[in-house]
Write a protein that holds these residues in place. Structure first.
Motif, PDB file in Angstrom:
ATOM      1  N   PHE A 186       5.002  -3.387   9.004  1.00 34.11           N
ATOM      2  CA  PHE A 186       6.008  -3.257   7.942  1.00 34.11           C
ATOM      3  C   PHE A 186       7.426  -3.493   8.468  1.00 34.11           C
ATOM      4  O   PHE A 186       8.236  -4.140   7.814  1.00 34.11           O
ATOM      5  N   VAL A 187       7.754  -2.952   9.638  1.00 33.97           N
ATOM      6  CA  VAL A 187       9.136  -3.133  10.112  1.00 33.97           C
ATOM      7  C   VAL A 187       9.398  -4.588  10.491  1.00 33.97           C
ATOM      8  O   VAL A 187      10.541  -5.042  10.431  1.00 33.97           O
ATOM      9  N   LYS A 188       8.344  -5.325  10.838  1.00 30.07           N
ATOM     10  CA  LYS A 188       8.537  -6.756  11.080  1.00 30.07           C
ATOM     11  C   LYS A 188       8.810  -7.486   9.762  1.00 30.07           C
ATOM     12  O   LYS A 188       9.568  -8.457   9.739  1.00 30.07           O
ATOM     13  N   ILE A 189       8.214  -7.027   8.657  1.00 31.58           N
ATOM     14  CA  ILE A 189       8.567  -7.604   7.349  1.00 31.58           C
ATOM     15  C   ILE A 189      10.019  -7.264   7.021  1.00 31.58           C
ATOM     16  O   ILE A 189      10.813  -8.151   6.666  1.00 31.58           O
ATOM     17  N   LEU A 190      10.386  -5.997   7.158  1.00 29.05           N
ATOM     18  CA  LEU A 190      11.763  -5.572   6.852  1.00 29.05           C
ATOM     19  C   LEU A 190      12.792  -6.326   7.693  1.00 29.05           C
ATOM     20  O   LEU A 190      13.937  -6.506   7.273  1.00 29.05           O
ATOM     21  N   TYR A 197       1.894  -8.356   4.805  1.00 26.06           N
ATOM     22  CA  TYR A 197       0.929  -7.611   5.626  1.00 26.06           C
ATOM     23  C   TYR A 197      -0.159  -7.140   4.681  1.00 26.06           C
ATOM     24  O   TYR A 197       0.136  -6.524   3.655  1.00 26.06           O
ATOM     25  N   ILE A 198      -1.396  -7.455   5.030  1.00 30.07           N
ATOM     26  CA  ILE A 198      -2.527  -7.227   4.129  1.00 30.07           C
ATOM     27  C   ILE A 198      -3.582  -6.393   4.843  1.00 30.07           C
ATOM     28  O   ILE A 198      -4.059  -6.765   5.916  1.00 30.07           O
ATOM     29  N   THR A 199      -3.963  -5.268   4.233  1.00 29.14           N
ATOM     30  CA  THR A 199      -4.936  -4.381   4.866  1.00 29.14           C
ATOM     31  C   THR A 199      -5.379  -3.313   3.867  1.00 29.14           C
ATOM     32  O   THR A 199      -5.020  -3.361   2.694  1.00 29.14           O
ATOM     33  N   TYR A 200      -6.172  -2.349   4.326  1.00 28.10           N
ATOM     34  CA  TYR A 200      -6.481  -1.146   3.542  1.00 28.10           C
ATOM     35  C   TYR A 200      -5.618   0.000   4.062  1.00 28.10           C
ATOM     36  O   TYR A 200      -5.542   0.197   5.279  1.00 28.10           O
ATOM     37  N   LEU A 201      -5.018   0.760   3.179  1.00 27.52           N
ATOM     38  CA  LEU A 201      -4.127   1.833   3.631  1.00 27.52           C
ATOM     39  C   LEU A 201      -4.238   3.086   2.764  1.00 27.52           C
ATOM     40  O   LEU A 201      -4.585   3.021   1.583  1.00 27.52           O
ATOM     41  N   GLN A 202      -3.871   4.187   3.378  1.00 27.62           N
ATOM     42  CA  GLN A 202      -3.708   5.477   2.712  1.00 27.62           C
ATOM     43  C   GLN A 202      -2.236   5.645   2.317  1.00 27.62           C
ATOM     44  O   GLN A 202      -1.361   4.987   2.893  1.00 27.62           O
ATOM     45  N   PRO A 203      -1.931   6.563   1.387  1.00 21.20           N
ATOM     46  CA  PRO A 203      -0.538   6.731   0.925  1.00 21.20           C
ATOM     47  C   PRO A 203       0.470   6.965   2.058  1.00 21.20           C
ATOM     48  O   PRO A 203       1.575   6.403   2.029  1.00 21.20           O
ATOM     49  N   GLY A 225      -2.265  -6.958  -7.134  1.00 19.65           N
ATOM     50  CA  GLY A 225      -0.880  -7.021  -7.614  1.00 19.65           C
ATOM     51  C   GLY A 225      -0.467  -5.835  -8.465  1.00 19.65           C
ATOM     52  O   GLY A 225       0.574  -5.862  -9.114  1.00 19.65           O
ATOM     53  N   GLN A 226      -1.276  -4.792  -8.457  1.00 19.91           N
ATOM     54  CA  GLN A 226      -0.999  -3.619  -9.294  1.00 19.91           C
ATOM     55  C   GLN A 226      -0.243  -2.544  -8.504  1.00 19.91           C
ATOM     56  O   GLN A 226      -0.289  -2.522  -7.273  1.00 19.91           O
ATOM     57  N   PRO A 227       0.405  -1.611  -9.213  1.00 22.08           N
ATOM     58  CA  PRO A 227       1.055  -0.491  -8.520  1.00 22.08           C
ATOM     59  C   PRO A 227       0.023   0.344  -7.748  1.00 22.08           C
ATOM     60  O   PRO A 227      -1.148   0.439  -8.154  1.00 22.08           O
ATOM     61  N   VAL A 236      -4.115  -3.189   0.154  1.00 19.31           N
ATOM     62  CA  VAL A 236      -2.667  -3.146  -0.046  1.00 19.31           C
ATOM     63  C   VAL A 236      -2.013  -4.379   0.562  1.00 19.31           C
ATOM     64  O   VAL A 236      -2.475  -4.890   1.583  1.00 19.31           O
ATOM     65  N   MET A 237      -0.929  -4.857  -0.072  1.00 21.17           N
ATOM     66  CA  MET A 237      -0.072  -5.844   0.603  1.00 21.17           C
ATOM     67  C   MET A 237       1.391  -5.517   0.338  1.00 21.17           C
ATOM     68  O   MET A 237       1.759  -5.072  -0.747  1.00 21.17           O
ATOM     69  N   MET A 238       2.211  -5.733   1.360  1.00 24.35           N
ATOM     70  CA  MET A 238       3.656  -5.692   1.188  1.00 24.35           C
ATOM     71  C   MET A 238       4.098  -7.138   1.163  1.00 24.35           C
ATOM     72  O   MET A 238       3.708  -7.922   2.045  1.00 24.35           O
ATOM     73  N   LEU A 239       4.898  -7.499   0.143  1.00 23.09           N
ATOM     74  CA  LEU A 239       5.316  -8.899   0.031  1.00 23.09           C
ATOM     75  C   LEU A 239       6.653  -8.988  -0.683  1.00 23.09           C
ATOM     76  O   LEU A 239       7.081  -8.056  -1.360  1.00 23.09           O
ATOM     77  N   PRO A 240       7.327 -10.152  -0.545  1.00 21.12           N
ATOM     78  CA  PRO A 240       8.575 -10.348  -1.279  1.00 21.12           C
ATOM     79  C   PRO A 240       8.260 -10.680  -2.732  1.00 21.12           C
ATOM     80  O   PRO A 240       7.399 -11.528  -3.003  1.00 21.12           O
ATOM     81  N   LEU A 241       8.954 -10.014  -3.636  1.00 19.15           N
ATOM     82  CA  LEU A 241       8.747 -10.231  -5.068  1.00 19.15           C
ATOM     83  C   LEU A 241       8.879 -11.718  -5.417  1.00 19.15           C
ATOM     84  O   LEU A 241       8.096 -12.251  -6.200  1.00 19.15           O
TER      85      LEU A 241
END
Lengths: 257, 257
Positions: A186-190, A197-203, A225-227, A236-241
């Motif tokens: 995540f910090v590399k994305i930031l 970054y695509i994976t399975y994650l907990q809250p 693509g859902q909340p 989960v994925m973190m991505l630019p909108l």
């Protein structure tokens, strides 16, 4: 809120210092759900330190944390989400590429997040009404480039099986990396060093990043693509909108085949 | 040999400083064999700097280097093997996790190697009759542990297809990482942070690591366990001699099926 944010920044650094002071001791590594799902005495001690300090200063606040059974819902009241050591396997085997994460919510609204890469000494903090910084340096918002100019990160198991099309997406970009820590990815994305970054994650794995990313143009969503539900383990994925549609087209298509 | 080694240590640092001084400029990225095989003006300029300084000081020495057509064989005479920027895709997309590598041979015998992680400021140097160090710190020789306690690193393409059994091996260990740079993967082995690194490599990718690893108990060999040819692109692994048989059993078995 300013004083709570200052408190959180000081607390995450104390947690990091605690890890640095004790990481050469016997870590008493234990297996959780499988031989590659580890916990050490420092995961537990650091979580105790964080929870203890938060509740002694803010006794009405609630906690959702990785180790043990603190599982407050972020939807109601003032809630801290804590991952004392993200990247525990890196911590055990490499003594680097792990991080402490904290996120703070009020009635479901993220107020601030913190990711502290302890060994590098880099603290990512902000979100909500606070600017997003690495240490004292403001981070730049996402800038669009062609898909093929970006590196992405993912989970090695999903790459091996092309689950959700991760291997297909990896062939459409400059390359795929596997760092073994959600926080480090995540910090590399930031920092503008990864597209997604695509994976399975907990809250507790994604709470801080979801708050930190928002004002820089990123979202953390499910692979559909859902909340996120902030309750269960999800893909989960973190991505630019701005590039969600393009990235999603790989994920969604492959999921259907 | 001492003065040549001192010359090499100073030269690799000058190359690193040159990269730091110029990496914010337009890198003029060009595609080589494929859209993910990149070269920048700095790969070329740094190689020119290294080759120029070596040949002006040691005009009889020969060079084998990544960019261009300098392809001396390490088997004969005094030969420098140079990779000006290993991890070029990381360099372009992340501005970190890349390194300068140099190795020096006399009649096929490795005399010393250098891997300089420019952004971290970590220079790994030594081998032959020189102690192996990170900056001024001696590195410890390999220590045996159970296979499942180790992380490994590999190439994402080989992981996706389970080529040579890499995905099978990854399931027998604590986890697999993909860093996108041979140099960065090798220095994690030299630091005791990875057990092995498996990929396809050219001589300039593995020459320095093969010399650096030897006195710490490591070898760089083909995936069949044979000596490298130092001439062509080969399937390669760096591993501890003490655990070669155990690692090889995964590679060899899977290759046969």
């Amino acid at each position: 809120m300013e004083s709570k944010f200052e408190f959180a920044k000081e607390l995450v650094k104390r947690a990091g210092q605690y890890i640095l002071d004790h990481m050469q001791e016997d870590l008493r590594v234990e297996i959780k759900s499988s031989p590659t799902d580890l916990v050490t005495k420092l995961d537990k001690e650091v979580q105790e330190l964080l929870v203890g300090e938060i509740l002694s200063r803010y006794p009405e606040d609630k906690i959702c944390a990785e180790e043990g059974c603190l599982r407050a819902s972020v939807q109601e009241g003032r809630v801290w989400v804590i991952d004392p050591i993200d990247g525990t396997n890196n911590f055990v085997a490499q003594q680097e590429d792990f991080a402490v994460m904290m996120a703070y919510f009020e009635n479901g609204q993220g107020q601030f997040g913190l990711i502290y890469d302890v060994v590098k000494g880099d603290c990512y903090h902000g979100g909500g009404k606070f600017p997003v910084c690495r240490n004292d340096q403001l981070l730049a918002p996402f800038k669009v480039k062609p898909l093929g100019d970006f590196l992405i990160a993912g989970n090695s198991g999903m790459l091996e099986t092309n689950e959700w099309g991760l291997a297909d997406l990896s062939r459409a970009v400059l390359g795929v990396r596997v760092y073994g820590s959600a926080a480090i990815s995540f910090v590399k994305i930031l920092s503008g060093r990864l597209l997604t970054y695509i994976t399975y994650l907990q809250p507790w794995d994604y709470a801080a990043a979801s708050i930190l990313g928002e004002s820089l143009g990123y979202r953390v969503v499910t692979l559909s693509g859902q909340p996120l539900d902030f309750q269960t383990r999800q893909p989960v994925m973190m991505l630019p909108l701005e590039m969600q549609e393009e990235i999603q087209s790989y994920i969604y298509e492959r999921k259907r085949t």
